[in-house]
Design a protein around this motif. Structure first.
Motif, short mmCIF file in Angstrom:
data_model
loop_
_atom_site.label_atom_id
_atom_site.label_comp_id
_atom_site.label_asym_id
_atom_site.label_seq_id
_atom_site.Cartn_x
_atom_site.Cartn_y
_atom_site.Cartn_z
N LYS A 229 -3.69 13.44 -11.82
CA LYS A 229 -3.16 13.73 -10.48
C LYS A 229 -2.41 15.06 -10.47
CE LYS A 229 -1.92 10.40 -7.78
NZ LYS A 229 -1.06 9.37 -7.20
N ALA B 128 -5.64 -0.76 6.32
CA ALA B 128 -4.64 0.27 6.62
C ALA B 128 -5.29 1.42 7.39
CB ALA B 128 -4.03 0.79 5.33
N GLU C 16 -6.13 4.12 -4.22
CA GLU C 16 -6.85 5.02 -5.11
C GLU C 16 -7.55 4.29 -6.26
OE1 GLU C 16 -4.06 8.95 -4.81
OE2 GLU C 16 -3.34 7.30 -6.02
N SER D 128 1.21 5.91 -11.62
CA SER D 128 1.55 6.66 -10.42
C SER D 128 0.45 6.61 -9.37
CB SER D 128 1.85 8.11 -10.80
OG SER D 128 0.71 8.65 -11.41
N TYR D 129 -0.56 5.75 -9.56
CA TYR D 129 -1.62 5.64 -8.57
C TYR D 129 -1.19 4.74 -7.42
CZ TYR D 129 -5.17 7.99 -11.34
OH TYR D 129 -5.89 8.93 -12.02
N TYR D 130 -1.76 5.00 -6.25
CA TYR D 130 -1.53 4.13 -5.10
C TYR D 130 -2.66 3.11 -5.01
CZ TYR D 130 2.35 6.89 -3.46
OH TYR D 130 3.57 7.49 -3.36
N VAL E 122 -4.10 10.83 -16.94
CA VAL E 122 -3.68 11.00 -15.55
C VAL E 122 -4.06 12.40 -15.10
CG1 VAL E 122 -1.74 10.95 -13.97
CG2 VAL E 122 -1.81 9.40 -15.89
N SER F 235 0.81 -1.22 0.00
CA SER F 235 0.00 0.00 0.00
C SER F 235 0.85 1.27 0.00
CB SER F 235 -0.95 0.00 1.19
OG SER F 235 -0.22 -0.25 2.37
#
Lengths: 270, 373
Positions: free
Chosen positions: B107, B340, A152, A147-149, B105, A106
């Motif tokens: 972001k 988490a 997300e 580049s996403y986690y 993208v 994560s």
């Protein structure tokens, strides 16, 4: 009693994985015993059975997470659990494993997740790793999400990203734990297609735990059926063949979703 | 192994390029850059490129990655890419990889100063909003309790009381005894300069009763019980148990929060009293080793503080109990839906509780001082 197969003979038949007389236990609690089957190279091998019969446990034994109580699991003729640590690592590098919910790290982006095995085990340049990561993510339909986690993206995407990570090292064997659980029918179909394509194009051997009948028939070329009551395998073979020709009524019943082969009282996996 | 190579031919027209690949295109080799294909020809003119493979051509997934890069490059330059003469396997994998177009993208970079500033303001605003909303929920819950219309259950309360009270005794015992000793050592070093070691009893007594007893107990309970509350409620949130309660028509504040809060409110003053006594014992152990007799210590201690000192400490512990359970339950109920998030909620609960504690302690001390208590 089953005869003890000669290990040399297994190596000659070219089985990618040979499970022999395997007994699995949690502590003193017996899960399954006397499992003997072989997975041939290029097979899409399905581990079937009702809920709670030990399908996932068998998979965890096959990927070396759990130690068998008795019996052996060999890869290309070599017993995994009697091998040295270094040999085990070499064998593990030839496998890719995808977990039920993806099991992505994560704290890392998708690209870092997929790139981790590459930077750990290969000497590729980081630009090459980047290219390869982009390609693996594109293969599972996640182009642009580098580049996403993991937090997300959706559950289905996490599953596919987990597959991209499992494929990072171009493994010989891919293990799947319930790949289509929790996916919508179209995504599940796409994943099935992907699995088939991988097995055809790259000659990857695939071992898959599932109880989704559509997947079982669509992709399974071989399989084993575990039973929770007798705590052993009932039958082994191609699912489409077992559907009509299995000597076990329970197997035919399971594969036909209880259509006409057996009364309802013979419920699976209780 | 032959290294990867290619030959460029303009066999049809200047705007059509043919590249014939040969050698071994795999991860043991360094593949040529995509742009190298176009060097030597006027790239503005090229409209299509065909990739061919010689019989010696071998490949693995690094080639597939290279091919995808080439595809993206050609898409950007509006060049038509023709691959039909490649091996079937490579082709089908390439089709799979290009089946889904890349997602745009969106972001943003999180490092802009204004973005940080906005985040801080929004964070503060959110915190205040959630604080007030949760406070209101609890107030309504208390009103329901007073009108005997609450969903709270007495059985739960006793269970939480056990967790928050007797189960916390060992750790409170140990830490309070040690804090008493610390106070005594601190006092002795200072008071020895005036030959007034006997007043160490006053220091330990007043210190424990007015301040350290309540504060130490509160910090232990914030780490122990406050964190546990956040983890319990957070896990219930992840398992959708909270949703299940709501759909059953049970008020989460009544059922989950109030019993926990009440348990801590009952347990904390008692634990604080216990901590006061243990601290004095700890101080006594140090005093006895410093040529002060037991009777001297007890006599000095008895005159050191009054009942009102004890009550100020107990009032503090009451306030602390409310704050700890408030922070714990709020963080737990606000928990996200992933495993988490539970860890995050627990951290938030403890950190918030300790901030609340210290701020409230400072405030109460100022208040006491102004009121002359």
């Amino acid at each position: 009693m089953m005869e003890q197969p000669d290990p040399e003979a297994i190596a000659e038949t070219g089985a990618a994985i040979a499970v022999d007389q395997l007994t699995m236990k949690y502590g003193s609690n017996l899960i399954q015993e006397n499992l003997t089957f072989q997975v041939q190279k290029g097979d899409v091998f399905v581990i079937m059975g009702g809920s709670g019969c030990g399908k996932s446990t068998l998979l965890k034994h096959m990927i070396g997470l759990y130690q068998p109580a008795a019996g052996t699991i060999s890869y290309e003729g070599k017993d995994y659990f009697s091998a040295t640590d270094a040999q085990q690592l070499e064998m593990r590098k030839r496998w890719g494993v995808t977990y039920q919910s993806g099991a992505l790290f994560s704290a890392m982006t998708l690209a870092e997740n997929v790139g981790l095995p590459l930077s750990q085990y290969t000497r590729m340049k980081s630009s090459e790793i980047d290219d390869l990561v982009r390609y693996k993510l594109a293969l599972v339909g996640l182009s642009g999400y580098e580049s996403y986690y993991p937090s997300e993206i959706s559950g289905g995407m996490a599953k596919r990203a987990g597959l991209a990570r499992a494929m990072a090292l171009d493994p010989d064997v891919l293990f799947f734990d319930e790949p289509s659980a929790g996916l919508d029918p179209l995504s599940a179909k796409r994943l099935d297609d992907l699995i088939l394509q991988l097995s055809h194009s790259l000659g990857v051997t695939i071992v898959i735990v599932t109880h989704e009948l559509e997947s079982i028939f669509a992709i399974g070329s071989n399989g084993v059926f575990l039973d929770a009551q007798t705590k052993t395998q009932l039958d082994t073979g191609a699912p489409s063949y077992m559907l009509n020709h299995s000597s076990q009524p329970l197997v035919r019943d399971f594969l036909s979703r209880g259509q006409g082969h057996q009364p309802i009282s013979g419920e699976v996996g209780q | 192994m032959a290294s990867p190579g290619f030959k460029i031919t303009h066999n049809v027209s200047p705007e059509h390029l043919s590249a014939c690949l040969c050698g071994c295109w795999d991860r043991h080799q360094t593949l040529p850059d995509v742009e190298q294909l176009f060097t030597g020809s006027d790239s503005t003119e090229i409209q299509s490129i065909e990739i061919l493979a010689e019989p010696s051509f071998q490949w693995d997934s690094l080639f597939s990655a290279w091919l995808l890069k080439l595809q993206r490059h050609c898409d950007r330059q509006n060049i038509q890419l023709m691959l039909s003469s490649l091996p079937d396997d490579a082709l089908s994998l390439h089709q799979l990889a290009t089946a889904v177009p890349p997602a745009a993208v969106t972001k943003k970079s999180p490092y802009l100063i204004s973005a940080i500033f906005q985040k801080v303001i929004k964070g503060l605003y959110d915190w205040l909003e959630n604080f007030v909303l949760f406070l209101g929920d609890i107030a309504l819950g208390i009103v329901r309790v007073l009108r005997f219309r609450s969903d709270a259950r007495l059985g739960d309360f006793f269970q939480f009381l056990h967790q928050a009270g007797p189960a916390a005794l060992p750790i409170v015992t140990l830490l309070s005894f040690l804090v008493g000793m610390i106070l005594a050592y601190l006092g002795t070093v200072q008071l020895r300069q005036f030959g007034a070691e006997v007043y160490v009893a006053d220091l330990v007594g007043v210190g424990m009763v007015r301040e350290m007893g309540a504060l130490m107990t509160a910090i232990i309970m914030a780490g122990r019980t406050g964190a546990a509350y956040a983890a319990q409620l957070g896990t219930m949130q992840v398992n959708e148990e909270v949703d299940a309660l709501t759909t059953l028509g049970i008020k989460t504040v009544d059922y989950l929060v109030l019993p926990r809060m009440l348990a801590l409110i009952v347990a904390m003053p008692l634990l604080t009293l216990y901590s006061d006594i243990l601290g004095m014992l700890g101080g006594g152990a140090v005093a006895l080793s410093m040529d002060i007799t037991f009777t001297q210590y007890v006599h000095q201690l008895a005159g050191a503080f009054s009942l009102s000192d004890v009550l100020t400490g107990l009032f503090k512990s009451l306030v602390f109990a409310i704050l700890i359970s408030f922070a714990g339950c709020q963080a737990g109920l606000a928990c996200g839906r992933s495993s988490a998030a539970v860890g995050k909620a627990t951290t938030t609960a403890v950190v918030t509780a300790i901030v609340y504690l210290v701020v409230a302690d400072a405030g109460l001390n100022i208040l006491y001082f102004q009121l002359g208590i």
